[in-house]
Motif scaffolding. Structure first.
Motif, short mmCIF file in Angstrom:
data_model
loop_
_atom_site.label_atom_id
_atom_site.label_comp_id
_atom_site.label_asym_id
_atom_site.label_seq_id
_atom_site.Cartn_x
_atom_site.Cartn_y
_atom_site.Cartn_z
N ASN A 63 0.61 -1.60 0.38
CA ASN A 63 0.07 0.56 -0.19
C ASN A 63 0.81 1.67 0.33
O ASN A 63 1.98 1.31 0.98
CB ASN A 63 -0.55 -0.28 1.55
CG ASN A 63 -1.99 -1.74 1.24
OD1 ASN A 63 -2.74 -1.50 0.61
ND2 ASN A 63 -2.45 -1.95 2.50
N GLU A 64 0.86 2.22 -0.71
CA GLU A 64 1.30 3.20 -1.12
C GLU A 64 0.66 4.49 -0.70
O GLU A 64 -0.89 4.98 -0.67
CB GLU A 64 1.35 3.58 -2.26
CG GLU A 64 2.46 4.96 -2.61
CD GLU A 64 2.60 5.33 -4.17
OE1 GLU A 64 3.96 5.23 -4.81
OE2 GLU A 64 1.59 5.66 -4.84
N TYR A 65 1.25 5.54 0.33
CA TYR A 65 0.69 6.41 1.02
C TYR A 65 1.25 8.11 0.61
O TYR A 65 2.75 7.75 0.76
CB TYR A 65 1.14 6.08 2.47
CG TYR A 65 0.16 4.49 3.09
CD1 TYR A 65 -0.91 4.55 3.54
CD2 TYR A 65 1.11 4.08 3.33
CE1 TYR A 65 -2.09 3.59 4.20
CE2 TYR A 65 0.97 3.10 3.92
CZ TYR A 65 -0.34 2.25 3.60
OH TYR A 65 -1.42 1.52 4.71
N LEU A 66 0.99 9.01 1.01
CA LEU A 66 1.85 10.37 0.59
C LEU A 66 1.74 10.49 1.90
O LEU A 66 0.87 10.37 3.23
CB LEU A 66 0.91 11.21 0.51
CG LEU A 66 0.91 11.46 -1.34
CD1 LEU A 66 -0.52 12.71 -1.58
CD2 LEU A 66 2.12 12.63 -1.63
N ASP A 67 3.28 10.69 1.74
CA ASP A 67 3.98 10.75 3.97
C ASP A 67 3.82 12.41 3.88
O ASP A 67 5.01 12.89 3.76
CB ASP A 67 4.66 10.06 3.66
CG ASP A 67 6.00 9.92 5.03
OD1 ASP A 67 4.59 10.56 6.20
OD2 ASP A 67 7.33 9.56 5.13
N PHE A 68 3.03 12.24 5.49
CA PHE A 68 3.32 14.17 5.87
C PHE A 68 4.12 13.76 7.01
O PHE A 68 4.13 15.11 7.35
CB PHE A 68 1.98 14.54 5.97
CG PHE A 68 1.29 14.79 4.07
CD1 PHE A 68 2.45 16.39 3.54
CD2 PHE A 68 0.61 14.70 3.66
CE1 PHE A 68 2.21 16.47 2.85
CE2 PHE A 68 0.44 15.08 2.14
CZ PHE A 68 0.87 15.85 1.74
#
Length: 459
Positions: A63-68
């Motif tokens: 699973n890919e996440y935009l990471d902040f």
């Protein structure tokens, strides 16, 4: 009923992360909570990292996440920036392990830190922010000959006993807001340590002055984050740091700014450059190491000279100097990563890129919450910020207690299920924009956030 107990996003996340769940079962057998640090714990289990690149992380389930979250702050350039990776590889090939002999790359990064930090004339390296504040406090005590320190209620300054005071507790334990008690955070800390720490209320000038004047004869230093970041993001009130600078100078108390979080995050000269206030000492980590284990502390040369044993009697070091040492201090790989990062921050328009993106992100989050009819107070400064599930922006830690932590967690899990990590599921955690971010990524994140706000509004 919390969304974590329902069949919505939380169930979807469990379905999306079976490998993480399986790995966590293994991890619980070998380490408490199944994680390397308590702050990485998550109910019922955390996502385990597979890969990271630029603005994205991918868990072991794919699973890919935009990471902040960006590593709790160090990732100002994004993950695995090519210039940092290149310098790290070059250092590994040259000499990547510890030698116990000074390596030139450590001198290079210390020069870079000194040249970029207004308060630092000389500097030493450590391996973490906690080590940096521990050693800096010791040096301040040596310099002043005093033993007590003062720190703001709700402020974090590391994981050692002297810093883990009045970080958080019940209102009954903390006592009156204008005259807070000093309360250890967690067990295993001797009660006697609390007697050496004075707590004061952040952003309350009158109460701060009264408390510091009362204890001035015994105070070695005031250790303070220029922006309180352990309870979300709480900027200083107008004039507060200028007042504190004048007061500590008058009372001969060392003013120690803990810039572990804000250092090089709020500008090339850190928070002290942004606010135009120069402390006596500064601690750094996170961004300073470019994602690798690097801490630093420094300040006025006369203060830092406390580390040096007397030249005419080196055998008197045990009684006439403040000890600083560590096998891994100045680790060459960490220094190479830190140097590459700082050179980029000093030479490229990083802040001109990340701060407008942060304005776009945090303004968009507030508008998205309003559109969904959710009370959310969005607070940010520079490229760091947070979301409080409450109707007004807080100014003190005690005001943040009015925020709905369960609702934040519900929102966070909903957003994570759709591919964006706004910090972690603790609303006191910060999140950040990075040099790798694009406007398209920010807009995508706002859309995910708005869907998540609508989901919790429906609940």
């Amino acid at each position: 009923m919390s969304l974590q107990d329902s069949d919505s996003h939380f169930q979807r996340l469990r379905e999306q992360t079976p490998e993480s769940e399986s790995y966590h079962e293994r991890a619980r057998e070998v380490t408490p909570l199944g994680v390397e640090s308590n702050v990485r714990s998550m109910d019922p289990y955390p996502f385990y990292l597979g890969e990271a690149e630029g603005s994205y992380v991918t868990d072991i389930d794919g699973n890919e996440y935009l990471d902040f979250l960006m590593g709790l702050g160090p990732g100002i350039l994004g993950h695995n920036h090519p210039a940092v990776v290149e310098q790290v590889k070059a250092q590994v090939e040259k000499c990547g392990d510890i030698s116990a002999l000074p390596q030139t790359v450590a001198i290079d990064v210390m020069e870079q830190i000194r040249d970029m930090t207004p308060s630092i004339e000389t500097v030493r390296l450590a391996n973490s922010g906690s080590e940096a504040t521990m050693h800096a406090i010791r040096v301040a005590r040596s310099y002043t000959g005093k033993s007590m320190i003062a720190k703001p209620e709700g402020g974090y300054a590391g994981a050692h006993d002297y810093a883990l005071q009045s970080v958080s507790a019940s209102v009954e334990a903390l006592g009156p807001e204008e005259r807070p008690n000093t309360v250890p955070y967690g067990t295993g800390i001797p009660d006697e340590v609390a007697e050496t720490v004075v707590a004061f209320p952040f952003n309350d000038r009158e109460a701060t002055e009264e408390i510091l004047r009362e204890h001035a004869d015994d105070l070695a230093c005031v250790v303070i984050e220029p922006v309180l970041a352990s309870c979300g993001v709480l900027p200083p009130a107008d004039g507060y740091h200028e007042f504190l600078r004048e007061l500590t100078a008058e009372l001969d108390i060392v003013l120690l700014w803990d810039e572990v979080m804000t250092g090089f995050r709020l500008g090339p000269e850190s928070a002290q450059g942004r606010f135009g206030v120069t402390p006596d000492m500064t601690t750094l980590a996170k961004v300073a190491g470019g994602g690798y284990q690097l801490g630093a502390f420094g300040g006025r040369e006369e203060i830092m000279r406390e580390i040096e044993p007397p030249a005419d009697d080196p055998e008197a070091a045990w009684r006439e100097s403040a000890f600083h040492g560590g096998t891994y201090n100045g680790h060459p790989v960490s220094c190479a990563a830190g140097l590459a990062t700082l050179e980029l921050l000093d030479g490229e328009p990083v802040y001109d890129h990340i701060e407008p993106l942060a304005d776009r992100l945090f303004t968009g989050l507030e508008e998205a919450a309003d559109e969904a009819g959710v009370d959310a107070a969005v607070q940010h400064i520079g490229s760091m910020g947070t979301v409080f599930m409450m109707d007004e922006v807080p100014e003190t830690q005690r005001e943040t207690w009015e925020a709905d932590a369960d609702r934040f967690a519900d929102w966070w899990f909903e957003a994570a299920a759709n591919g964006a990590l706004f910090g972690n599921d603790d609303q006191y955690e910060r999140f950040f924009t990075a040099y790798s971010n694009t406007e398209e990524q920010i807009d995508e994140a706002i859309e995910i956030a708005e869907d998540a706000f609508r989901a919790i509004a429906d609940e």
